[in-house]
Design a protein around this motif. Structure first.
Motif, mmCIF file in Angstrom:
data_model
loop_
_atom_site.group_PDB
_atom_site.id
_atom_site.type_symbol
_atom_site.label_atom_id
_atom_site.label_comp_id
_atom_site.label_asym_id
_atom_site.label_seq_id
_atom_site.Cartn_x
_atom_site.Cartn_y
_atom_site.Cartn_z
ATOM 1 N N MET A 165 3.379 8.490 8.980
ATOM 2 C CA MET A 165 2.588 9.365 8.118
ATOM 3 C C MET A 165 1.909 8.567 7.010
ATOM 4 O O MET A 165 0.717 8.737 6.730
ATOM 5 C CB MET A 165 3.487 10.449 7.541
ATOM 6 N N CYS A 166 2.675 7.678 6.404
ATOM 7 C CA CYS A 166 2.130 6.832 5.342
ATOM 8 C C CYS A 166 1.012 5.938 5.879
ATOM 9 O O CYS A 166 -0.013 5.739 5.218
ATOM 10 C CB CYS A 166 3.260 5.992 4.753
ATOM 11 N N ILE A 172 -2.948 5.100 4.555
ATOM 12 C CA ILE A 172 -3.448 3.749 4.268
ATOM 13 C C ILE A 172 -4.718 3.488 5.073
ATOM 14 O O ILE A 172 -5.716 2.983 4.545
ATOM 15 C CB ILE A 172 -2.377 2.691 4.588
ATOM 16 N N ARG A 173 -4.688 3.866 6.335
ATOM 17 C CA ARG A 173 -5.851 3.631 7.206
ATOM 18 C C ARG A 173 -7.029 4.526 6.816
ATOM 19 O O ARG A 173 -8.170 4.234 7.187
ATOM 20 C CB ARG A 173 -5.459 3.845 8.666
ATOM 21 N N LYS A 208 12.454 -1.776 6.020
ATOM 22 C CA LYS A 208 11.842 -0.689 6.781
ATOM 23 C C LYS A 208 10.425 -0.385 6.316
ATOM 24 O O LYS A 208 9.674 0.293 7.008
ATOM 25 C CB LYS A 208 12.713 0.571 6.690
ATOM 26 N N ALA A 209 10.082 -0.885 5.139
ATOM 27 C CA ALA A 209 8.719 -0.677 4.633
ATOM 28 C C ALA A 209 7.783 -1.815 5.027
ATOM 29 O O ALA A 209 6.568 -1.715 4.792
ATOM 30 C CB ALA A 209 8.744 -0.544 3.113
ATOM 31 N N GLN A 210 8.299 -2.873 5.645
ATOM 32 C CA GLN A 210 7.491 -4.057 5.925
ATOM 33 C C GLN A 210 6.238 -3.767 6.753
ATOM 34 O O GLN A 210 5.159 -4.298 6.440
ATOM 35 C CB GLN A 210 8.330 -5.128 6.619
ATOM 36 N N PRO A 211 6.317 -2.929 7.817
ATOM 37 C CA PRO A 211 5.086 -2.643 8.575
ATOM 38 C C PRO A 211 3.985 -2.037 7.703
ATOM 39 O O PRO A 211 2.800 -2.261 7.961
ATOM 40 C CB PRO A 211 5.553 -1.650 9.649
ATOM 41 N N LEU A 212 4.354 -1.288 6.671
ATOM 42 C CA LEU A 212 3.360 -0.699 5.772
ATOM 43 C C LEU A 212 2.813 -1.743 4.810
ATOM 44 O O LEU A 212 1.622 -1.737 4.486
ATOM 45 C CB LEU A 212 3.978 0.462 4.997
#
Length: 332
Positions: free
Chosen positions: A50-51, A55-56, A70-74
């Motif tokens: 969702m986040c 961003i995109r 767990k936030a690294q891909p973002l």
């Protein structure tokens, strides 16, 4: 005219204009990536996808997760990591949260030292997308109002695929004008449905979970029955999918079950939590929903077997154990 008065009048005009600008920003100007900073608390199975959509869409995102990895891909696609929900809110105009349990919601939003509300500036908006207690949603909204902020309860349905595809059903409770203001953000995530005052979004999500629970019980019971009758269960599912027995649960989970794919799109642990909240609300209302009670016990059985981190489609395992059968795995 005395010079001090001129200075005072100039200062007043500047201050008054600034206040008007802030008021306009808060009430009239449409939300866009250029005028709205977003925060996101909780980057798990649902939150991460969702986040990423926001961003995109061009928005600046500050994120927090108790497990930073767990936030690294973002972070890889442009998000900034904060050290607490308070730090997220201090850098954001709108803060989304989607965490595990009502106790987590209370902690990340209302903790007086580290919570998001304590860091939110006047006019800011909290959007809690966790499935939680309706009474907690009202409490958060009241606390936000004291700070001249807003809070919307906006739990979602659609699972991990809905989150990835941006096709979630969003159930919003709170000030309707604020929900409308947030529509550019919600449209990146799915379809928003305004349900009424604070807490009403949560009530809709709980009713949604009651419907899903009984539907899932019917789905897996039908599959076990078809197997015992000697049918090809895959052909059986295809045959009923376009009739009255067709459902979103069948569409999303039928083939996953046949493939023995029990990866969580929605955790059993969280479903047990949701159904427990439903039963608590039923007690408050003085109503009996026997299908809900049965479904909750079956899911508790999964949790008792150490299968709480599987997806809700793992309910088939309970029916297999009860009937001493095992559906053959499929590669379809």
């Amino acid at each position: 005219m005395p010079l001090p008065f001129l200075r005072f009048r100039s200062l007043y005009r500047h201050s008054h204009t600034h206040l008007l600008t802030r008021h306009f920003m808060a009430t009239s100007e449409p939300i866009t990536p250029s005028n709205t900073r977003l925060g996101w608390i909780g980057t798990g199975v649902m939150g991460q996808s969702m986040c990423a959509h926001l961003i995109r869409s061009g928005y600046t995102l500050t994120v927090f997760n108790r497990t930073p990895s767990k936030a690294q891909p973002l972070l890889d696609i442009g998000a900034t990591l904060a050290t607490s929900p308070h730090a997220v809110a201090s850098q954001s105009d709108v803060v989304f949260s989607i965490v595990g349990y009502p106790s987590d919601v209370r902690s990340v939003l209302l903790d007086p030292n580290t919570g998001a509300l304590a860091g939110l500036k006047s006019g800011g908006i909290l959007v809690d997308m966790t499935t939680s207690d309706p009474s907690l949603a009202v409490e958060i909204a009241d606390a936000a109002s004291v700070k001249s902020c807003h809070s919307i309860d906006a739990p979602v349905s659609g699972g991990d695929r809905g989150a990835k595809n941006g096709t979630l059903a969003i159930f919003a409770g709170g000030d309707e004008s604020i929900v409308k203001k947030l529509s550019p953000l919600f449209s990146s995530l799915g379809k928003v449905n305004y349900m009424g005052t604070s807490g009403k979004g949560q009530f809709v999500k709980l009713a949604n979970q009651i419907t899903i629970a009984s539907t899932m019980v019917g789905l897996v019971e039908g599959m076990v029955y078809a197997h015992k009758a000697g049918l090809d269960v895959g052909l059986y599912l295809d045959a009923i999918s376009t009739g009255a027995a067709g459902s979103k649960s069948l569409e999303l989970y039928g083939k996953r079950i046949l493939k023995r794919d029990f990866e969580a799109g929605f955790y059993v642990n969280h479903f047990v939590k949701d159904l427990g909240i439903c039963l608590k609300e039923c007690e408050k209302m003085g109503i009996a929903l026997p299908g809900l009670a049965l479904a909750q016990q079956l899911y508790v059985s999964l949790k008792a077997h150490g299968e709480g981190n599987l997806g809700t489609q793992a309910l088939i395992l309970v029916l297999e154990r009860l009937n001493n059968v095992s559906l053959p795995p499929s590669v379809i």
